[in-house]
Design a protein around this motif. Structure first.
Motif, PDB file in Angstrom:
ATOM      1  N   LEU A 331       6.113  94.939  11.626  1.00  0.00           N
ATOM      2  CA  LEU A 331       6.608  93.818  12.434  1.00  0.00           C
ATOM      3  C   LEU A 331       8.013  94.106  12.965  1.00  0.00           C
ATOM      4  O   LEU A 331       8.338  93.760  14.105  1.00  0.00           O
ATOM      5  CB  LEU A 331       6.598  92.536  11.601  1.00  0.00           C
ATOM      6  N   SER A 378       1.353  94.921  16.502  1.00  0.00           N
ATOM      7  CA  SER A 378       2.193  94.109  15.629  1.00  0.00           C
ATOM      8  C   SER A 378       2.198  92.642  16.044  1.00  0.00           C
ATOM      9  O   SER A 378       2.307  91.747  15.199  1.00  0.00           O
ATOM     10  CB  SER A 378       3.624  94.653  15.608  1.00  0.00           C
ATOM     11  N   LYS A 382       1.251  89.504  13.629  1.00  0.00           N
ATOM     12  CA  LYS A 382       2.128  88.349  13.434  1.00  0.00           C
ATOM     13  C   LYS A 382       1.374  87.042  13.628  1.00  0.00           C
ATOM     14  O   LYS A 382       1.504  86.106  12.827  1.00  0.00           O
ATOM     15  CB  LYS A 382       3.310  88.427  14.389  1.00  0.00           C
ATOM     16  N   GLU A 386       0.580  84.198  10.682  1.00  0.00           N
ATOM     17  CA  GLU A 386       0.968  82.792  10.889  1.00  0.00           C
ATOM     18  C   GLU A 386      -0.214  81.864  10.646  1.00  0.00           C
ATOM     19  O   GLU A 386      -0.065  80.793  10.038  1.00  0.00           O
ATOM     20  CB  GLU A 386       1.527  82.598  12.291  1.00  0.00           C
TER      21      GLU A 386
END
Length: 394
Positions: A331, A378, A382, A386
């Motif tokens: 990330l 990435s 992410k 989430e």
């Protein structure tokens, strides 16, 4: 309407959950705050957190209530051993629990009622049950008469002998003389000791409510019935939820109490269910004190399917900490670089499909691991993290 599948305890099979109302009503039995939250608790609440996140991801509104049982015999016993007031013990453990849940990025429940705030309503419910011949007095106590409910025992799918065993092991008193039936359960405990720290004046006498009536009253006060989903740990199936159904449906003109029931299997340590009596607990606060990202706890627990649980293994924890570090590195390197233009793998949609398929978290872990080790997109990672409530520090 979109379908999410999960195992329904009452129906004893995997069901298609189709929400019938604009707002989904969920009630989860929460902690009894006499000791720190262990991984078995976190595993249960994570299952419901993932379910809520997926339902909201699908566009549904969810109202989730998770109670705190701050009026219960284990608290009073522990407080006496500590030579402190039970309210002080409960307050300290509740605050600790809330801090742990915050650090683990759990959604706040829409309501987190304390049993102690509903004593009057519980006493009124007990009085109604007596007045309508669902309950009877025995000395200073009041019991629910299970013979008044022809369905009693049908929810748990357990033979009579095992019901008696669980009733005895989980706070009941099937051998008490004078009871009409061994499985009759306590609604109100009469208190004669003026120095008892947890007793209230009420229409049914001086005392305190039994464990089971607490959840019936709190769920009815804060949610619309029938509940869409109710549950907690598997150890609550009997007697707690069996008793809760009987008294709730008696109080509500025999209307169905909950449409669906979802229960979470226990985590084991050294081959036994984590429990204080066995001394094999792994506390969330201890793992949070390690030099590790809190998201690693959630991801480690996702190695275990909610229906099967399993042995908490140190190697799973160590491997997960390493995997989270790799994710954080991916990330970080993806920020402001061209790495987001890497091959799109459909990770988030694959994870959604796993959630819909009976909350298949072990498969989700495999997908995430494959994505991270393959150094794939990435940005996609992410977004997926989430969705799962995995807030990794970068």
């Amino acid at each position: 309407m979109y379908i999410v599948k999960f195992f329904d305890t009452h129906k004893n099979q995997i069901v298609d959950f189709r929400p019938q109302r604009p707002q989904i009503q969920i009630y989860v039995c929460g902690i009894t705050p006499y000791d720190s939250a262990h991984l078995g608790h976190i595993f249960t609440f994570m299952t419901y957190d993932l379910l809520q996140r997926r339902l909201e991801d699908l566009g549904h509104k969810v109202k989730l209530v998770r109670n705190i049982t701050d009026v219960d015999e284990p608290i009073f016993l522990k407080a006496k051993q500590n030579n402190e007031h039970y309210v002080d013990l409960a307050t300290r453990e509740i605050n600790s629990f809330k801090e742990i849940m915050k650090r683990l990025n759990f959604r706040d429940p829409d309501a987190e009622p304390l049993a102690s705030d509903f004593i009057a309503e519980m006493a009124d419910a007990v009085k109604w049950l007596i007045d309508h011949n669902y309950a009877y007095k025995l000395d200073n106590d009041i019991y629910f008469d299970v013979m008044s409910d022809p369905k009693f025992g049908s929810f748990c799918h357990l033979p009579d002998k095992l019901q008696l065993t669980f009733m005895s092991e989980r706070g009941g008193d099937p051998k008490r003389p004078g009871k009409r039936q061994p499985l009759d359960f306590l609604l109100w405990r009469g208190i004669t000791d003026p120095n008892d720290p947890a007793a209230w004046n009420s229409p049914v006498g001086y005392g305190r409510p039994g464990w089971h009536i607490e959840c019936s009253v709190m769920s009815a006060a804060l949610l619309n019935t029938p509940l869409d989903i109710h549950g907690g740990g598997m150890d609550l199936i009997f007697p707690h939820h069996e008793c809760e159904i009987a008294q709730s449906e008696a109080l509500n003109d025999h209307s169905q109490f909950a449409d669906n029931w979802l229960h979470v299997a226990p985590l084991l340590r050294y081959g036994e269910k984590m429990s204080k009596s066995l001394g094999n607990l792994v506390f969330a606060k201890d793992l949070l004190n390690e030099p590790a990202d809190p998201a690693a706890i959630r991801l480690a627990l996702m190695h275990y399917h909610y229906r099967s649980g399993g042995e908490w293994r140190d190697e799973v924890w160590e491997d997960t900490k390493s995997l989270v570090n790799q994710a954080a590195d991916l990330l970080r390197r993806g920020e402001g670089s061209s790495s987001d233009n890497q091959e799109y793998s459909g990770l988030r949609d694959k994870v959604r499909a796993c959630l819909d398929d009976n909350l298949d978290t072990p498969s989700i872990v495999s997908l995430i691991k494959e994505h991270i080790t393959g150094q794939k997109n990435s940005g996609e990672l992410k977004q997926t993290l989430e969705l799962l409530g995995l807030s990794i520090n970068v």
